[in-house]
Write a protein that holds these residues in place. Structure first.
Motif, PDB file in Angstrom:
ATOM      1  N   LEU A 138       0.818  -1.211   0.000  1.00 55.78           N
ATOM      2  CA  LEU A 138       0.000   0.000   0.000  1.00 55.78           C
ATOM      3  C   LEU A 138       0.851   1.260   0.000  1.00 55.78           C
ATOM      4  O   LEU A 138       0.549   2.219  -0.712  1.00 55.78           O
ATOM      5  N   GLN A 139       1.891   1.274   0.832  1.00 51.94           N
ATOM      6  CA  GLN A 139       2.752   2.449   0.964  1.00 51.94           C
ATOM      7  C   GLN A 139       4.123   2.026   1.467  1.00 51.94           C
ATOM      8  O   GLN A 139       4.240   1.030   2.181  1.00 51.94           O
ATOM      9  N   THR A 140       5.107   2.835   1.127  1.00 49.97           N
ATOM     10  CA  THR A 140       6.431   2.695   1.729  1.00 49.97           C
ATOM     11  C   THR A 140       6.726   3.998   2.450  1.00 49.97           C
ATOM     12  O   THR A 140       6.651   5.073   1.849  1.00 49.97           O
ATOM     13  N   LEU A 141       6.997   3.905   3.744  1.00 48.38           N
ATOM     14  CA  LEU A 141       7.280   5.086   4.559  1.00 48.38           C
ATOM     15  C   LEU A 141       8.784   5.227   4.725  1.00 48.38           C
ATOM     16  O   LEU A 141       9.464   4.291   5.158  1.00 48.38           O
ATOM     17  N   GLU A 142       9.279   6.405   4.372  1.00 52.09           N
ATOM     18  CA  GLU A 142      10.700   6.680   4.474  1.00 52.09           C
ATOM     19  C   GLU A 142      10.918   7.881   5.376  1.00 52.09           C
ATOM     20  O   GLU A 142      10.186   8.856   5.288  1.00 52.09           O
ATOM     21  N   GLY A 143      11.916   7.803   6.234  1.00 53.12           N
ATOM     22  CA  GLY A 143      12.214   8.896   7.149  1.00 53.12           C
ATOM     23  C   GLY A 143      13.321   8.549   8.120  1.00 53.12           C
ATOM     24  O   GLY A 143      13.984   9.432   8.646  1.00 53.12           O
ATOM     25  N   HIS A 144      13.521   7.266   8.360  1.00 55.21           N
ATOM     26  CA  HIS A 144      14.621   6.835   9.222  1.00 55.21           C
ATOM     27  C   HIS A 144      15.910   6.774   8.414  1.00 55.21           C
ATOM     28  O   HIS A 144      15.891   6.553   7.207  1.00 55.21           O
ATOM     29  N   THR A 145      17.021   6.949   9.106  1.00 50.79           N
ATOM     30  CA  THR A 145      18.333   6.890   8.450  1.00 50.79           C
ATOM     31  C   THR A 145      19.121   5.640   8.828  1.00 50.79           C
ATOM     32  O   THR A 145      20.293   5.513   8.481  1.00 50.79           O
ATOM     33  N   ASP A 146      18.461   4.724   9.538  1.00 50.19           N
ATOM     34  CA  ASP A 146      19.097   3.462   9.914  1.00 50.19           C
ATOM     35  C   ASP A 146      17.996   2.413  10.070  1.00 50.19           C
ATOM     36  O   ASP A 146      16.808   2.710   9.912  1.00 50.19           O
ATOM     37  N   THR A 147      18.372   1.199  10.420  1.00 51.19           N
ATOM     38  CA  THR A 147      17.461   0.069  10.553  1.00 51.19           C
ATOM     39  C   THR A 147      16.225   0.403  11.371  1.00 51.19           C
ATOM     40  O   THR A 147      16.330   0.953  12.472  1.00 51.19           O
ATOM     41  N   VAL A 148      15.058   0.034  10.852  1.00 47.29           N
ATOM     42  CA  VAL A 148      13.797   0.148  11.590  1.00 47.29           C
ATOM     43  C   VAL A 148      13.636  -1.155  12.367  1.00 47.29           C
ATOM     44  O   VAL A 148      13.453  -2.217  11.784  1.00 47.29           O
ATOM     45  N   THR A 149      13.741  -1.062  13.688  1.00 46.82           N
ATOM     46  CA  THR A 149      13.746  -2.260  14.528  1.00 46.82           C
ATOM     47  C   THR A 149      12.383  -2.613  15.098  1.00 46.82           C
ATOM     48  O   THR A 149      12.172  -3.739  15.538  1.00 46.82           O
ATOM     49  N   SER A 150      11.449  -1.643  15.090  1.00 45.68           N
ATOM     50  CA  SER A 150      10.163  -1.904  15.717  1.00 45.68           C
ATOM     51  C   SER A 150       9.077  -1.051  15.079  1.00 45.68           C
ATOM     52  O   SER A 150       9.298   0.126  14.781  1.00 45.68           O
TER      53      SER A 150
END
Length: 190
Positions: A138-150
């Motif tokens: 549905l969507q890809t959310l981008e905003g973090h600059t490193d691994t999304v852990t949770s």
């Protein structure tokens, strides 16, 4: 290990994974079953009262890093270091769908409260929102600059929260994908 939350007493130890690293555990919504994900690429389903192993689910080719039950307890989602998410029938253990879209490890999966969407966080620094019935991205959310852990949903399903190795927490509008707020204050010690 199952623990009594009030006394801290060990109730029982569940054994049956072939390797030592249990990466994730989750209760079924009715509290009757447990799911565990292992670094051998399998999930195990357990009877929470007896400790009996009910099923072994095979399908991933690397660590199962995250497991989550759908709100109705009929499906399971598992995220893996093989870059995929598998949706499972919790009653039969059948693989329903394999979701592909992340370019590296899937670190976290979470169902929306209504069970219609799934969120996944990855070492590719993104969150993907999926249609839980069709498997469509549905969507890809981008905003973090490193691994999304949770990743997790607000109880009303209107917002999503993500945590990352970049020391931030981001609140998202779950419908528009808009970043609502970035929370800072954690410090990486390593």
């Amino acid at each position: 290990i199952l623990w009594d939350a009030e006394s801290g007493k060990r109730l029982q130890t569940l054994e049956g994974h072939t390797t030592s690293d249990i990466e994730s555990v989750a209760w079924s919504p009715d509290g009757q079953r447990l799911a565990s994900g292992n670094d051998d690429g399998t999930l195990r389903l357990w009877d929470a009262d007896s400790g009996e192993r009910l099923q072994t689910l095979e399908g991933h080719t690397s660590y199962v890093e995250s497991v989550a039950w759908s709100p109705d307890g009929k499906r399971l989602a598992s995220g893996s270091y093989d870059n995929t998410i598998i949706l499972w029938d919790a009653a039969t253990g059948a693989r329903l769908q394999t979701l592909e879209g992340h370019t590296t490890y899937v670190r976290s999966v979470a169902w929306s409260p209504d069970g219609k969407r799934l969120a996944s966080g990855s070492s590719d620094n993104t969150i993907i929102l999926w249609d839980a019935d069709t498997g469509a991205r549905l969507q890809t959310l981008e905003g973090h600059t490193d691994t999304v852990t949770s990743v997790d949903w607000s109880p009303d399903g209107k917002r999503l929260v993500s945590g990352s190795y970049d020391n931030t927490i981001i609140l998202w509008d779950a419908d528009s994908g808009e970043r609502l707020r970035t929370l800072k204050g954690h410090v990486r010690l390593w």
